[in-house]
Design a protein around this motif. Structure first.
Motif, short mmCIF file in Angstrom:
data_model
loop_
_atom_site.label_atom_id
_atom_site.label_comp_id
_atom_site.label_asym_id
_atom_site.label_seq_id
_atom_site.Cartn_x
_atom_site.Cartn_y
_atom_site.Cartn_z
N THR A 1 66.87 -22.05 50.35
CA THR A 1 65.51 -21.60 50.02
C THR A 1 65.46 -20.08 50.10
N ASN A 2 64.90 -19.47 49.07
CA ASN A 2 64.74 -18.01 49.05
C ASN A 2 63.39 -17.71 48.40
N TYR A 3 62.37 -17.57 49.22
CA TYR A 3 61.02 -17.34 48.70
C TYR A 3 60.94 -16.03 47.92
N ASN A 4 60.18 -16.04 46.86
CA ASN A 4 59.90 -14.81 46.13
C ASN A 4 59.09 -13.85 47.01
N GLY A 5 59.03 -12.62 46.59
CA GLY A 5 58.26 -11.63 47.32
C GLY A 5 56.99 -11.25 46.59
N VAL A 6 56.30 -10.27 47.15
CA VAL A 6 55.06 -9.76 46.58
C VAL A 6 55.19 -8.25 46.41
N HIS A 7 54.73 -7.74 45.29
CA HIS A 7 54.74 -6.30 45.02
C HIS A 7 53.60 -5.67 45.82
N ALA A 8 53.92 -5.17 47.00
CA ALA A 8 52.89 -4.69 47.93
C ALA A 8 52.12 -3.48 47.40
N GLU A 9 52.73 -2.73 46.49
CA GLU A 9 52.02 -1.57 45.94
C GLU A 9 50.96 -1.98 44.92
N LEU A 10 51.03 -3.23 44.45
CA LEU A 10 50.05 -3.74 43.49
C LEU A 10 49.06 -4.68 44.13
N PHE A 11 49.54 -5.50 45.05
CA PHE A 11 48.70 -6.54 45.63
C PHE A 11 48.36 -6.20 47.07
N TYR A 12 47.11 -5.82 47.29
CA TYR A 12 46.61 -5.42 48.59
C TYR A 12 45.10 -5.68 48.61
N PRO A 13 44.49 -5.73 49.78
CA PRO A 13 43.05 -6.02 49.86
C PRO A 13 42.20 -4.93 49.21
N GLU A 14 41.05 -5.30 48.73
CA GLU A 14 40.09 -4.35 48.16
C GLU A 14 39.69 -3.35 49.25
N PRO A 15 39.98 -2.06 49.06
CA PRO A 15 39.71 -1.06 50.11
C PRO A 15 38.25 -1.04 50.57
N THR A 16 37.32 -1.26 49.66
CA THR A 16 35.90 -1.21 50.02
C THR A 16 35.41 -2.50 50.66
N GLY A 17 36.23 -3.55 50.54
CA GLY A 17 35.81 -4.86 51.06
C GLY A 17 34.87 -5.61 50.14
N ALA A 18 34.43 -4.98 49.07
CA ALA A 18 33.48 -5.61 48.14
C ALA A 18 34.21 -6.59 47.22
N THR A 19 33.56 -7.71 46.92
CA THR A 19 34.13 -8.69 46.00
C THR A 19 33.14 -8.99 44.88
N ASP A 20 33.67 -9.50 43.78
CA ASP A 20 32.82 -9.93 42.68
C ASP A 20 32.50 -11.41 42.85
N LYS A 21 31.43 -11.84 42.21
CA LYS A 21 31.05 -13.26 42.31
C LYS A 21 31.84 -14.05 41.28
N LYS A 22 33.13 -14.26 41.58
CA LYS A 22 33.95 -15.00 40.63
C LYS A 22 35.02 -15.82 41.33
N ILE A 23 35.27 -16.96 40.68
CA ILE A 23 36.37 -17.85 41.02
C ILE A 23 37.44 -17.59 39.97
N LEU A 24 38.68 -17.44 40.39
CA LEU A 24 39.71 -16.96 39.48
C LEU A 24 40.87 -17.94 39.34
N PHE A 25 41.31 -18.14 38.10
CA PHE A 25 42.56 -18.83 37.81
C PHE A 25 43.49 -17.85 37.12
N VAL A 26 44.76 -17.81 37.55
CA VAL A 26 45.76 -16.95 36.91
C VAL A 26 46.99 -17.80 36.63
N GLY A 27 47.39 -17.86 35.37
CA GLY A 27 48.58 -18.64 35.01
C GLY A 27 48.56 -19.06 33.56
N ASN A 28 49.58 -19.82 33.17
CA ASN A 28 49.63 -20.36 31.83
C ASN A 28 48.56 -21.42 31.64
#
Length: 367
Positions: free
Chosen positions: A181-208
């Protein structure tokens, strides 16, 4: 690792191409990081019809080339490795320039089988990376499963995106010492929490946008739940189910509540994820989807299905799991997740388990 300079030739159909630049960004991330430590070139396998349509965009460089291969539907799929092997051999002039010491095949069937066929008489060790559908689907067919067992047994190492995939390959007869088993990683420079803490009112799907990604169940679940939330549903991605999915949205009268963004550059995907209140992935089968790891790194909770390697990476502190193909349960989980008080710092801390540095070191350790 050998003292001899390492030169890797990565061979896969899963890689960004000019006409689909956002395809399989996780492979691009891994290969680019590998290339910082060893010489690496990429040979992208492209189905013949797709190549014919875009052949003028397939510009060969020192680091990347494209190999068109013939593909038959249905029962003919078991012949695809031979077509791919021939396609790889036709690129011998370009491969000779690279002088690879190792092959890295990403996608178990047919890609890895074809690579192992090609490498048989060339004394080239082959590393294999498997993802999910390449094992979960193709092992259901006896001819394909036999080819996988026969040829993958000759690989030097097989890296699985989850423990569930590792166990499935061992179950079909592959050596437990070869499969890891070799888990994939995450691009930390791209994926990080919203600095302001604010979120939009949305439910999100990402994929094919595929049936097997549970996208129709997601729309049905949102139809059941939409009156109890002010969040809208957003889809990022493209695929063969797009038109039918839009029709389902219209049938439910949800046109004003559902947005289709199509495929987006990874930096835009990252922005959507960090600002979403919830990411939902109701797949029928998976390895470990990188989007779940990316959501965790962004501090975004998830709702996903209890399939494949997903239970290995989603905890009670990071999301809610449901059974696949259950719209009612999915709707209940979405509403529960939207009302739960999540600790973003805990979610982000969980994501640190999955990093590309460790992934790369695991690969290099098997060379």
């Amino acid at each position: 690792m050998s003292d001899k300079p390492i030169s890797i030739l990565a061979i896969t159909n899963l890689y960004p191409v000019p006409w689909a630049p956002h395809r399989a960004s996780f492979n691009k991330q891994q290969f680019e990081l590998l290339a910082q430590q060893v010489a690496l070139r990429v040979l992208v396998l492209v189905p013949w019809r797709e190549w014919l349509k875009h052949r003028h965009e397939c510009l060969e460089t020192e680091s990347i080339s494209y190999a068109p291969y013939f593909q038959l539907p249905g029962f003919g799929r078991s012949l695809t490795p031979w077509f791919q092997r021939w396609a790889i051999a036709r690129k011998q002039y370009w491969i000779d320039q690279a002088k690879p010491t190792h092959l890295l095949a990403s996608w178990a069937f047919p890609d890895a089988v074809a690579c192992l066929m090609y490498a048989k008489n060339k004394a080239l060790p082959v590393l294999v990376k498997v993802h999910g559908t390449d094992v979960n689907e193709h092992t259901l067919y006896p001819k394909r499963r036999h080819l996988m067992t026969t040829w993958l047994s000759q690989a030097k190492a097989i890296f699985c995106a989850s423990q569930a995939l590792q166990q499935k390959l061992i179950a079909i007869g592959l050596d437990k010492d070869t499969v890891c088993t070799n888990y994939n990683g995450v691009h930390a420079e791209l994926f990080y929490p919203e600095p302001t803490g604010a979120t939009d009112k949305k439910i999100l799907f990402v994929g094919n946008l595929l049936d097997t990604k549970g996208v129709f169940e997601l729309v049905d679940a949102f139809h059941l739940a939409h009156k109890e939330t002010d969040c809208d549903l957003h889809f990022i991605g493209q695929g063969p189910a797009t038109d039918a999915l839009k029709t389902r949205v219209l049938q439910h009268g949800l046109a004003k509540r559902v947005t289709f963004h199509g495929a987006l550059p990874i930096h835009q995907v990252a922005e959507h994820i960090r600002k979403a209140q919830l990411l939902v992935l109701p797949s029928y089968r998976e390895g470990v989807p990188n989007v779940l790891l990316e959501a965790c790194a962004s501090g975004t909770p998830v709702v996903a299905t209890r399939v494949g390697g997903i239970p290995e990476v989603v905890t009670e502190q990071t999301g809610i799991l449901v059974e696949p193909q259950t719209s009612t349960a999915l709707a209940e989980a979405i509403l529960a997740a939207l009302t739960k008080s999540w600790q973003k710092d805990v979610i982000v801390q969980h994501a640190t388990r999955f990093n590309w540095h460790q992934n790369i070191q695991n690969v290099l350790a098997r060379i």
